[in-house]
Design a protein around this motif. Structure first.
Motif, PDB file in Angstrom:
ATOM      1  N   GLY A  28       0.792  -1.217   0.000  1.00  0.00           N
ATOM      2  CA  GLY A  28       0.000   0.000   0.000  1.00  0.00           C
ATOM      3  C   GLY A  28       0.833   1.279   0.000  1.00  0.00           C
ATOM      4  O   GLY A  28       0.295   2.377   0.172  1.00  0.00           O
ATOM      5  N   ASN A  29       2.146   1.151  -0.173  1.00  0.00           N
ATOM      6  CA  ASN A  29       3.034   2.316  -0.208  1.00  0.00           C
ATOM      7  C   ASN A  29       3.136   2.859  -1.623  1.00  0.00           C
ATOM      8  O   ASN A  29       3.145   2.106  -2.593  1.00  0.00           O
ATOM      9  N   THR A  30       3.227   4.176  -1.737  1.00  0.00           N
ATOM     10  CA  THR A  30       3.430   4.792  -3.035  1.00  0.00           C
ATOM     11  C   THR A  30       4.895   4.638  -3.397  1.00  0.00           C
ATOM     12  O   THR A  30       5.788   4.889  -2.588  1.00  0.00           O
ATOM     13  N   ALA A  31       5.112   4.188  -4.639  1.00  0.00           N
ATOM     14  CA  ALA A  31       6.481   3.979  -5.098  1.00  0.00           C
ATOM     15  C   ALA A  31       6.641   4.613  -6.470  1.00  0.00           C
ATOM     16  O   ALA A  31       5.666   4.833  -7.197  1.00  0.00           O
ATOM     17  N   TYR A  32       7.900   4.883  -6.820  1.00  0.00           N
ATOM     18  CA  TYR A  32       8.236   5.490  -8.107  1.00  0.00           C
ATOM     19  C   TYR A  32       9.306   4.627  -8.760  1.00  0.00           C
ATOM     20  O   TYR A  32      10.177   4.068  -8.090  1.00  0.00           O
ATOM     21  N   SER A  33       9.230   4.555 -10.093  1.00  0.00           N
ATOM     22  CA  SER A  33      10.208   3.756 -10.821  1.00  0.00           C
ATOM     23  C   SER A  33      10.345   4.303 -12.225  1.00  0.00           C
ATOM     24  O   SER A  33       9.452   4.990 -12.729  1.00  0.00           O
ATOM     25  N   ASN A  34      11.479   3.966 -12.863  1.00  0.00           N
ATOM     26  CA  ASN A  34      11.642   4.379 -14.252  1.00  0.00           C
ATOM     27  C   ASN A  34      11.076   3.340 -15.217  1.00  0.00           C
ATOM     28  O   ASN A  34      11.081   3.553 -16.418  1.00  0.00           O
ATOM     29  N   GLN A  35      10.581   2.203 -14.671  1.00  0.00           N
ATOM     30  CA  GLN A  35       9.915   1.194 -15.494  1.00  0.00           C
ATOM     31  C   GLN A  35       8.624   0.793 -14.799  1.00  0.00           C
ATOM     32  O   GLN A  35       8.607   0.588 -13.588  1.00  0.00           O
ATOM     33  N   PRO A  36       7.531   0.675 -15.565  1.00  0.00           N
ATOM     34  CA  PRO A  36       6.288   0.265 -14.910  1.00  0.00           C
ATOM     35  C   PRO A  36       6.393  -1.208 -14.499  1.00  0.00           C
ATOM     36  O   PRO A  36       6.868  -2.042 -15.269  1.00  0.00           O
ATOM     37  N   PRO A  37       6.008  -1.547 -13.248  1.00  0.00           N
ATOM     38  CA  PRO A  37       6.086  -2.951 -12.817  1.00  0.00           C
ATOM     39  C   PRO A  37       4.999  -3.792 -13.510  1.00  0.00           C
ATOM     40  O   PRO A  37       3.947  -3.278 -13.885  1.00  0.00           O
ATOM     41  N   ASP A  38       5.287  -5.074 -13.685  1.00  0.00           N
ATOM     42  CA  ASP A  38       4.328  -5.983 -14.328  1.00  0.00           C
ATOM     43  C   ASP A  38       3.150  -6.235 -13.394  1.00  0.00           C
ATOM     44  O   ASP A  38       3.308  -6.434 -12.205  1.00  0.00           O
ATOM     45  N   GLY A  39       1.951  -6.183 -13.940  1.00  0.00           N
ATOM     46  CA  GLY A  39       0.748  -6.526 -13.207  1.00  0.00           C
ATOM     47  C   GLY A  39       0.245  -5.445 -12.274  1.00  0.00           C
ATOM     48  O   GLY A  39      -0.699  -5.668 -11.528  1.00  0.00           O
ATOM     49  N   VAL A  40       0.847  -4.272 -12.274  1.00  0.00           N
ATOM     50  CA  VAL A  40       0.404  -3.185 -11.405  1.00  0.00           C
ATOM     51  C   VAL A  40       0.098  -1.984 -12.284  1.00  0.00           C
ATOM     52  O   VAL A  40       0.804  -1.692 -13.248  1.00  0.00           O
ATOM     53  N   ARG A  41      -1.005  -1.324 -11.948  1.00  0.00           N
ATOM     54  CA  ARG A  41      -1.369  -0.139 -12.719  1.00  0.00           C
ATOM     55  C   ARG A  41      -0.467   1.020 -12.299  1.00  0.00           C
ATOM     56  O   ARG A  41      -0.473   1.446 -11.151  1.00  0.00           O
ATOM     57  N   ALA A  42       0.325   1.539 -13.235  1.00  0.00           N
ATOM     58  CA  ALA A  42       1.252   2.632 -12.962  1.00  0.00           C
ATOM     59  C   ALA A  42       0.841   3.851 -13.783  1.00  0.00           C
ATOM     60  O   ALA A  42       0.356   3.720 -14.910  1.00  0.00           O
ATOM     61  N   GLN A  43       1.018   5.005 -13.182  1.00  0.00           N
ATOM     62  CA  GLN A  43       0.675   6.243 -13.879  1.00  0.00           C
ATOM     63  C   GLN A  43       1.962   7.000 -14.225  1.00  0.00           C
ATOM     64  O   GLN A  43       2.852   7.127 -13.378  1.00  0.00           O
ATOM     65  N   PRO A  44       2.073   7.497 -15.452  1.00  0.00           N
ATOM     66  CA  PRO A  44       3.253   8.318 -15.784  1.00  0.00           C
ATOM     67  C   PRO A  44       3.220   9.617 -14.974  1.00  0.00           C
ATOM     68  O   PRO A  44       2.175  10.195 -14.724  1.00  0.00           O
TER      69      PRO A  44
END
Length: 169
Positions: A28-44
């Motif tokens: 439930g923690n907000t995380a940031y990455s330079n690649q969207p993780p598989d199976g998780v909805r990521a927002q640019p």
């Protein structure tokens, strides 16, 4: 050689232009990455432009304040000392010295100039002890100016005094 150099520059510049993604992990923690993780909805994430330092433009010259405004800001104290105001100044040859009381000290290019009977007197200088030579007997007014070139930065109050000389027939 030129194409190889261009390719290397392109590889260096690509990470700087990479996209950042925001997502919520399994805890439930907000995380940031330079690649969207598989199976998780990521927002640019839209990032603001990077700060950069370019050549600095010269600051615009300050507008020249009026002479009265300069006088109020330049020196807290500017006055003549060493002149009697209640009795005659005895100077048999008309030569005497006066001192300048100034706070703070005389600044950079500024110089002192005496004003005798509303006319500039002598050469400007930076020494706070000034000499007057062969002054006629009688009533006079004297002030000191702080000047910067031809500009009067500040003027002291005028002091009225009387010179008494021996009269030789």
């Amino acid at each position: 050689m030129g194409r190889g150099f261009l390719f290397i520059l392109l590889l260096i510049a690509l990470p700087a232009a990479a996209q950042i993604y925001k997502y919520t992990d399994a805890n439930g923690n907000t995380a940031y990455s330079n690649q969207p993780p598989d199976g998780v909805r990521a927002q640019p994430v839209e990032l603001p432009p990077l700060n950069s330092v370019g050549p600095q433009a010269a600051p615009a010259p300050a507008t020249e304040p009026s002479t009265r405004e300069q006088a109020n800001d330049a020196y807290q104290v500017l006055e003549l000392t060493g002149l009697p105001t209640t009795e005659a100044l005895r100077a048999n040859n008309g030569t005497f010295t006066v001192n300048v009381l100034i706070k703070p000290r005389l600044q950079g290019p500024h110089l002192f100039r005496l004003v005798l009977d509303d006319q500039p007197y002598g050469q400007p200088g930076n020494v706070p002890t000034l000499q007057l030579v062969n002054i006629d007997r009688g009533l006079h007014s004297l002030a000191v100016q702080v000047i910067d070139g031809d500009t009067v930065v500040q003027q002291s109050p005028s002091v009225t005094f009387t010179v008494q000389r021996v009269h030789k027939p």
